[in-house]
Write an enzyme that holds these catalytic residues in place. Structure first.
Site, mmCIF file in Angstrom:
data_model
loop_
_atom_site.group_PDB
_atom_site.id
_atom_site.type_symbol
_atom_site.label_atom_id
_atom_site.label_comp_id
_atom_site.label_asym_id
_atom_site.label_seq_id
_atom_site.Cartn_x
_atom_site.Cartn_y
_atom_site.Cartn_z
ATOM 1 N N HIS A 101 76.857 -2.096 -76.202
ATOM 2 C CA HIS A 101 77.361 -2.881 -77.338
ATOM 3 C C HIS A 101 78.570 -2.171 -77.974
ATOM 4 C CE1 HIS A 101 72.999 -4.401 -77.709
ATOM 5 N NE2 HIS A 101 73.716 -5.473 -77.449
ATOM 6 N N LYS A 113 62.946 -14.705 -80.132
ATOM 7 C CA LYS A 113 62.698 -13.306 -79.778
ATOM 8 C C LYS A 113 62.077 -12.608 -80.970
ATOM 9 C CE LYS A 113 66.634 -12.556 -76.638
ATOM 10 N NZ LYS A 113 67.888 -11.817 -76.481
ATOM 11 N N ARG A 117 77.666 -8.328 -68.231
ATOM 12 C CA ARG A 117 77.313 -7.150 -67.427
ATOM 13 C C ARG A 117 77.270 -7.501 -65.945
ATOM 14 N NH1 ARG A 117 72.325 -6.233 -71.264
ATOM 15 N NH2 ARG A 117 72.675 -8.464 -71.276
ATOM 16 N N SER A 150 69.169 -3.655 -74.185
ATOM 17 C CA SER A 150 68.279 -3.249 -75.274
ATOM 18 C C SER A 150 66.828 -3.301 -74.802
ATOM 19 C CB SER A 150 68.452 -4.177 -76.476
ATOM 20 O OG SER A 150 69.779 -4.153 -76.916
HETATM 21 P P1 ADP Z 1 71.483 -11.685 -77.431
HETATM 22 O O1 ADP Z 1 70.069 -11.824 -77.826
HETATM 23 O O2 ADP Z 1 72.419 -12.571 -78.177
HETATM 24 O O3 ADP Z 1 71.740 -11.697 -75.934
HETATM 25 P P2 ADP Z 1 72.039 -8.854 -77.300
HETATM 26 O O4 ADP Z 1 72.078 -7.875 -78.420
HETATM 27 O O5 ADP Z 1 71.060 -8.600 -76.213
HETATM 28 O O6 ADP Z 1 71.855 -10.250 -77.986
HETATM 29 O O7 ADP Z 1 73.470 -8.955 -76.651
HETATM 30 C C1 ADP Z 1 74.590 -9.346 -77.396
HETATM 31 C C2 ADP Z 1 75.773 -9.431 -76.463
HETATM 32 O O8 ADP Z 1 76.081 -8.127 -75.977
HETATM 33 C C3 ADP Z 1 75.549 -10.301 -75.227
HETATM 34 O O9 ADP Z 1 76.755 -10.948 -74.907
HETATM 35 C C4 ADP Z 1 75.197 -9.298 -74.169
HETATM 36 O O10 ADP Z 1 75.544 -9.774 -72.877
HETATM 37 C C5 ADP Z 1 76.067 -8.139 -74.576
HETATM 38 N N1 ADP Z 1 75.535 -6.872 -74.101
HETATM 39 C C6 ADP Z 1 74.301 -6.379 -74.213
HETATM 40 N N2 ADP Z 1 74.176 -5.189 -73.597
HETATM 41 C C7 ADP Z 1 75.402 -4.923 -73.064
HETATM 42 C C8 ADP Z 1 75.940 -3.872 -72.263
HETATM 43 N N3 ADP Z 1 75.195 -2.865 -71.852
HETATM 44 N N4 ADP Z 1 77.222 -3.960 -71.911
HETATM 45 C C9 ADP Z 1 77.976 -5.010 -72.283
HETATM 46 N N5 ADP Z 1 77.539 -6.045 -73.010
HETATM 47 C C10 ADP Z 1 76.270 -6.011 -73.390
#
Ligand code: ADP
Length: 157
Positions: free
Chosen positions: A18, A42, A90, A128
């Site tokens: 992130h 979630k 990703r 996450s």
């Molecule tokens: P959501 O529940 O909206 O998917 P996340 O916090 O899991 O929320 O992810 C928010 C955004 O960040 C999404 O677009 C996700 O693809 C991106 N994201 C999560 N982890 C990574 C990572 N390791 N590298 C790049 N982008 C990421």
């Protein structure tokens, strides 16, 4: 006119993936608003306050604001005068969901664009969910998340 982008997500918790996306997008836009969502589908491990606190202490870029929000993303964007959504891509596995969200948001608010950014290679496998799984099993997550997340994980045990 200022270019304002919104990076929405659960951030449960924030990982180096992130932070990589935040750093890259803060260089492209005048202002970046990180919108921490409470997703009703979630059940978050970290409370909304914890998730915001983690981001506030981990993000160093000056043109980035952090807010929590619920409701429709497009409504939040209109309120903030933002017309770009930032999402991280990703792997191919992210594509289908992200594609569906981007087209749905466009239908709801045709003026917005979704911009996808890819993190540094070393974070492309990081999520996450994976971090929570490792921490729950007693593993060390120091190489995936900011120090404050490691501390909160320890306090929760
Ligand atoms: P959501 O529940 O909206 O998917 P996340 O916090 O899991 O929320 O992810 C928010 C955004 O960040 C999404 O677009 C996700 O693809 C991106 N994201 C999560 N982890 C990574 C990572 N390791 N590298 C790049 N982008 C990421």
């Amino acid at each position: 006119m200022k270019r304002i982008a919104v990076y929405p997500g659960s951030f449960d918790p924030t990982t180096f993936g992130h932070l990589d996306i935040i750093s890259r997008s803060s260089k492209i836009f005048d202002k970046l608003i990180i919108a921490v969502i409470t997703n009703p589908n979630k059940k978050p491990y970290f409370s909304i306050d914890e998730r915001v606190k983690i981001l506030k202490s981990s993000v160093k870029e000056k043109n980035v604001e952090i807010e929590s929000f619920h409701g429709l993303l497009v409504d939040f964007m209109k309120k903030k005068n933002a017309n770009v959504i930032i999402r991280g891509l990703r792997a191919i596995s992210d594509f289908e969901y992200e594609f569906q969200m981007a087209l749905t948001n466009r239908k709801l608010y045709p003026e917005i664009e979704t911009v996808f950014l890819t993190p540094a290679e070393q974070w492309t496998y990081l999520s996450s969910t994976l971090v929570k799984e490792i921490a729950r099993l007693g593993g060390n997550v120091k190489c995936f998340v900011p120090e404050i997340v490691v501390k909160i994980f320890k306090n929760k045990r």
